[in-house]
Design an enzyme around this catalytic site. Structure first.
Site, PDB file in Angstrom:
ATOM      1  NE  ARG A 133      -3.526   2.403   2.579  1.00 38.09           N
ATOM      2  CZ  ARG A 133      -4.521   2.589   3.438  1.00 38.09           C
ATOM      3  NH1 ARG A 133      -4.798   1.639   4.320  1.00 38.09           N
ATOM      4  NH2 ARG A 133      -5.216   3.704   3.436  1.00 38.09           N
ATOM      5  CB  CYS A 142     -18.165   0.222  -0.260  1.00 34.04           C
ATOM      6  SG  CYS A 142     -17.157   1.699  -0.014  1.00 34.04           S
ATOM      7  CG  HIS A 174     -13.861   3.638  -3.372  1.00 30.52           C
ATOM      8  ND1 HIS A 174     -12.598   3.244  -3.002  1.00 30.52           N
ATOM      9  CD2 HIS A 174     -14.677   3.254  -2.347  1.00 30.52           C
ATOM     10  CE1 HIS A 174     -12.634   2.644  -1.817  1.00 30.52           C
ATOM     11  NE2 HIS A 174     -13.897   2.639  -1.409  1.00 30.52           N
ATOM     12  CE1 TYR A 213     -11.366   6.115  -1.651  1.00 30.09           C
ATOM     13  CE2 TYR A 213     -13.549   6.105  -0.656  1.00 30.09           C
ATOM     14  CZ  TYR A 213     -12.223   5.685  -0.661  1.00 30.09           C
ATOM     15  OH  TYR A 213     -11.773   4.844   0.322  1.00 30.09           O
TER      16      TYR A 213
END
Length: 421
Positions: free
Chosen positions: A90, A164, A194, A244
């Protein structure tokens, strides 16, 4: 009822366990299995999980194992929350795209593609083993990028739903602002994972009063501050975008911010070290306050609600999930995976009808869907050219020189996870 969590050694698992304990009337779990190859982490997380169940008087049994096949054997539902490559991968996803002036983020842009390439083959292997163990088991995917991973699962014929926490976060936020119960707030939530907009906020159900204009008029400033977007933009859009969308609507500003502060991965890694130390304390029998900063707010409640509905024991009749489009958004293919309100039951989710989005939103949805098509092809078939095509198609990249350079860096940073590289 047996539930299995793959990636059970995550520091976030105690949030999930706390939800199972608190909401046991909605989802009566008899056996909860935490599967993870990281034995030391799993021991710490499993110990705290058992103490949480004990403190709250939950009669269920918690099992920890590094044996995936044993863990999923006989499971009614399997929750996926794995991170291939861990926080180190990440960290790379969030940094090397910035060298080209592009967003460094783990679920969108070049970093999101890297995560998809690492993740899809692993998830499909897990899903095949779940299917062999119990063909009727549901797979609930919380692993990012949720839209691409869920599409891979569905196209392979698995009983899968993507989940989500963005929508449930909005629901809880709006309920607080409106002074009503979260269950009374129904979101007209539309888009891709997102990449979503709240185009309506209705009280009491899908046909209830739309209070979105009231929310924007009375609380627009607070909502905009949470999203880190200008209040004036929300007023001009007439909807509430997910946070997002800041990567798209304020790309250069976000790149500047990311270049001047530690990565989110570094922050989370430091937090995880502290959390694991806490989890090792035998006196701790509840989720620590620090866990709220880890991310994934309300995931446990959303997961319980979804699992209960899929397994026929209850749950909310309408939930925001990731599932096949099947004509819901007519400008997308039927096998695109969208994120919308759906009626959820034992046969799976059925998206509710939604008005066709404004072209301002529909155009971006269509563009990112095309990118996701190419991203999934690259994840399934590999090859530098397929990676390049996906990057070139992404609206946050779109220039051939950037796509070329980012392709080289993606492959270089992820070679150990790419069988074809």
């Amino acid at each position: 009822m047996k539930l299995t969590v793959v990636g059970g050694g995550s520091t976030y698992t105690p949030e999930l366990v706390d939800g199972f304990a608190r909401l046991r009337d909605t989802l009566p779990v008899e056996e909860l299995v935490l599967v993870d190859p990281a034995a030391e982490r799993l021991e710490l997380v499993g110990g705290l999980a058992r103490r949480i169940f004990g403190r709250q008087g939950h009669p269920g049994r918690i099992v920890t194992t590094d044996d995936l096949d044993a863990g999923v054997d006989g499971a009614d539902a399997v929750l996926l929350q794995l991170r291939v490559g861990g926080q180190a991968a990440r960290e790379r996803d969030e940094t090397w795209p910035l060298e080209c002036g592009c967003i460094g983020q783990e679920t969108t842009g070049a970093g999101g593609l890297a995560k998809a390439l690492r993740t899809v083959p692993v998830v499909l292997d897990i899903a095949e083993r779940v299917r062999r163990a119990n063909p009727r088991a549901w797979i609930i995917d919380f692993t990012n990028p949720v839209g691409i991973v869920t599409r891979a699962l569905l196209q392979a014929g698995h009983r899968a739903v993507g989940l989500c926490n963005v929508a449930i976060g909005f629901q809880r936020k709006f309920a607080g602002l409106l002074g009503t119960a979260p269950a009374d707030v129904h979101l007209a939530h539309v888009g891709l994972n997102h990449l979503t907009w709240e185009t309506g906020v209705r009280l009491g159900g899908p046909e209830g009063e739309n209070v979105l204009p009231k929310l924007l008029a009375e609380h627009g400033e607070a909502i905009a501050d949470d999203l880190r977007l200008p209040r004036a933009l929300l007023d001009r859009l007439g909807v509430i975008p997910s946070y997002y969308l800041r990567y798209f609507y304020a790309h250069d500003e976000v790149v500047g911010d990311l270049r001047t502060k530690p990565s989110r991965a570094a922050e989370v890694a430091a937090m995880e070290r502290e959390l694991l130390t806490m989890y090792g304390d035998p006196a701790l029998d509840e989720k620590p306050a620090l866990l709220a900063k880890r991310g994934g707010a309300y995931y446990s409640e959303a997961a319980v609600d979804l699992a209960a509905a899929l397994l026929g024991g209850g749950g909310s009749p309408y939930q925001v999930v990731n599932t096949f489009n099947r004509g819901t958004l007519p400008f997308l293919p039927d096998d695109a995976v969208i994120e919308v309100q759906a009626a959820v039951g034992p046969t799976g989710p059925v998206p509710l009808p939604v008005p066709e989005p404004d072209p301002l939103f529909a155009g971006l949805i269509a563009n990112v869907t095309a990118y996701e098509d190419l991203a999934l092809e690259a994840a399934l078939r590999g090859g530098r050219d397929r990676v390049f095509r996906a990057l070139l198609a992404h609206p946050l990249i779109g220039q051939y020189a950037y796509a070329d350079t980012l392709t080289d860096r993606l492959v270089a940073h992820n070679r150990e996870h790419l069988a074809w590289a």
